[in-house]
Design an enzyme around this catalytic site. Structure first.
Site, PDB file in Angstrom:
ATOM      1  N   GLU A 132       0.825  -1.216   0.000  1.00 15.13           N
ATOM      2  CA  GLU A 132       0.000   0.000   0.000  1.00 15.13           C
ATOM      3  C   GLU A 132       0.857   1.263   0.000  1.00 15.13           C
ATOM      4  OE1 GLU A 132      -2.959  -0.394  -0.997  1.00 15.13           O
ATOM      5  OE2 GLU A 132      -4.280  -0.170   0.735  1.00 15.13           O
ATOM      6  N   THR A 180      -6.414  12.425  -4.815  1.00 10.14           N
ATOM      7  CA  THR A 180      -6.084  12.026  -3.445  1.00 10.14           C
ATOM      8  C   THR A 180      -5.622  13.244  -2.638  1.00 10.14           C
ATOM      9  OG1 THR A 180      -5.318   9.992  -4.427  1.00 10.14           O
ATOM     10  CG2 THR A 180      -4.832  10.283  -2.113  1.00 10.14           C
TER      11      THR A 180
HETATM   12  P1  ADP Z   1      -9.006   2.981  -3.624  1.00  8.01           P
HETATM   13  O1  ADP Z   1      -8.630   2.414  -2.270  1.00  8.01           O
HETATM   14  O2  ADP Z   1      -9.513   4.361  -3.573  1.00  8.01           O
HETATM   15  O3  ADP Z   1      -9.852   2.020  -4.390  1.00  8.01           O
HETATM   16  P2  ADP Z   1      -6.376   2.657  -4.202  1.00  8.01           P
HETATM   17  O4  ADP Z   1      -5.930   2.892  -2.823  1.00  8.01           O
HETATM   18  O5  ADP Z   1      -6.469   1.288  -4.693  1.00  8.01           O
HETATM   19  O6  ADP Z   1      -7.736   3.248  -4.469  1.00  8.01           O
HETATM   20  O7  ADP Z   1      -5.366   3.488  -5.089  1.00  8.01           O
HETATM   21  C1  ADP Z   1      -5.116   3.215  -6.386  1.00  8.01           C
HETATM   22  C2  ADP Z   1      -3.687   3.706  -6.687  1.00  8.01           C
HETATM   23  O8  ADP Z   1      -2.774   2.640  -6.522  1.00  8.01           O
HETATM   24  C3  ADP Z   1      -3.575   4.155  -8.109  1.00  8.01           C
HETATM   25  O9  ADP Z   1      -2.751   5.300  -8.130  1.00  8.01           O
HETATM   26  C4  ADP Z   1      -2.869   3.010  -8.807  1.00  8.01           C
HETATM   27  O10 ADP Z   1      -2.078   3.429  -9.893  1.00  8.01           O
HETATM   28  C5  ADP Z   1      -2.000   2.434  -7.696  1.00  8.01           C
HETATM   29  N1  ADP Z   1      -1.751   0.985  -7.899  1.00  8.01           N
HETATM   30  C6  ADP Z   1      -0.551   0.388  -8.039  1.00  8.01           C
HETATM   31  N2  ADP Z   1      -0.695  -0.947  -8.203  1.00  8.01           N
HETATM   32  C7  ADP Z   1      -2.011  -1.204  -8.182  1.00  8.01           C
HETATM   33  C8  ADP Z   1      -2.772  -2.392  -8.315  1.00  8.01           C
HETATM   34  N3  ADP Z   1      -2.228  -3.580  -8.520  1.00  8.01           N
HETATM   35  N4  ADP Z   1      -4.103  -2.278  -8.218  1.00  8.01           N
HETATM   36  C9  ADP Z   1      -4.691  -1.074  -8.027  1.00  8.01           C
HETATM   37  N5  ADP Z   1      -4.026   0.092  -7.908  1.00  8.01           N
HETATM   38  C10 ADP Z   1      -2.677   0.034  -7.980  1.00  8.01           C
END
Ligand code: ADP
Length: 313
Positions: free
Chosen positions: A132, A185
């Protein structure tokens, strides 16, 4: 038995759960990604395919790769094989329902199984949280903990990570709408106050305590009362079109309560039965049909186990 390939369901999660900003989370049953992880002769991590989202293929930029790397660096003896990943995203990145957490949790879970399970699910949380870090800059566990452990979880401590597993309200369903708007964000962080009035903090921790008690007692009325956020929601809800109306009408339709999922824009509500959860979904759909914003709407049970193995060979 030595396995070479595992296919997984990596679940979506709701973090914060109204009053529990950055500490509470829960896991969804029917919303999530699938992933395949294979052993390779070459050492290292390779992301072979990503469908359903435009995400980095470099393992050091993708949370799935980062999470496995964190796990490998903790092992006393590195395995004499590598890992190849295929990620099928159903959870849109930036939706607020733990898209990156699903990948980080699924990756460490799968790699751990292929290595003969050197860690238990609790131990995997810290590695997934490291993943994360690649998505949001800090090793937060409020989504990866429920994704790995299922049910409701509380991050009692972020450093060192300590997770408490909490029971669920029986038969609980979530209705979640993901309006497809982008909220930066940085904006969703900057909009939060730097300081909190003591009277609001008192209300907030009283509700977190009540929420935890309600889960232990299977008390849906107390659960409903405690789903209040006096600190974050008043600010972040301004970024989500029709938020107040969605929440109010969902409760009128029978939902126990709701709020912003993670940092939004998804909005979650909880209901005591599938029938009510579907009625709530119809109510929310009507509100968003009046806008021009595309959206996804989900109705899901609470997933009590977290990441699931779909096949292993
Ligand atoms: P949310 O919790 O709001 O659904 P995320 O915390 O998943 O969103 O944030 C997505 C971010 O993480 C994006 O900037 C994306 O590019 C990055 N990221 C990197 N690897 C992954 C992955 N495998 N799956 C999803 N998001 C990813």
């Amino acid at each position: 038995m030595k396995f070479t390939e595992i296919k997984l369901f990596a679940p979506a999660t709701i973090a914060n759960i109204a009053c529990g900003f950055d500490v509470m989370g829960c896991c969804l049953e029917s919303v999530g990604d699938t992933m395949v992880i294979r052993k390779t002769d070459d050492k290292g991590i390779r992301i072979k395919a990503i469908t359903g989202g435009s995400l980095p293929f470099e393992p050091e930029k993708n949370v799935a790769g980062v999470a496995i790397m964190a796990m490998l660096s903790d092992l006393k003896r590195e395995p004499d094989f590598g890992f190849e990943l295929e990620i099928n995203k159903k959870i849109k990145p930036g939706s607020g329902i733990g898209s990156s957490a699903a990948s980080a949790a699924g990756a460490v879970f799968g790699a751990n199984e292929l290595m003969g399970r050197p860690y238990n699910r609790h131990e995997l949380v810290k590695f997934a949280a490291e993943g994360e870090r690649a998505a949001c800059g800090s090793p937060i566990a409020d989504n990866v903990a429920p994704a790995l452990l299922g049910g409701f979880t509380l991050v009692q401590s972020a450093d060192p990570i300590k997770i408490l597993e909490l029971p669920s309200i029986s038969g609980l369903y979530a209705t979640v709408i993901h309006p497809q708007i982008e909220i930066k964000t940085s904006l969703s962080r900057d909009i939060l106050p730097q300081q909190v009035a003591l009277k609001d903090a008192v209300k907030q921790w009283a509700n977190v305590g009540a929420l935890v008690h309600a889960l232990h007692e299977n008390d849906s009325a107390l659960f409903a009362e405690s789903l209040q956020d006096h600190i974050v929601e008043p600010h972040r809800s301004k970024l989500i079109p029709r938020f107040d109306e969605v929440k109010k009408k969902a409760i009128e339709a029978g939902a126990l309560g709701g709020g912003i999922s993670g940092s939004g824009p998804s909005i979650f509500t909880f209901s005591k039965t599938l029938q009510i959860a579907e009625k709530v979904a119809n109510t929310i759909e009507k509100i968003y049909d009046e806008t021009t914003i595309p959206f996804h709407l989900y109705v899901s049970r609470i997933n009590e186990t977290g990441v699931k193995i779909l096949s292993i060979k």
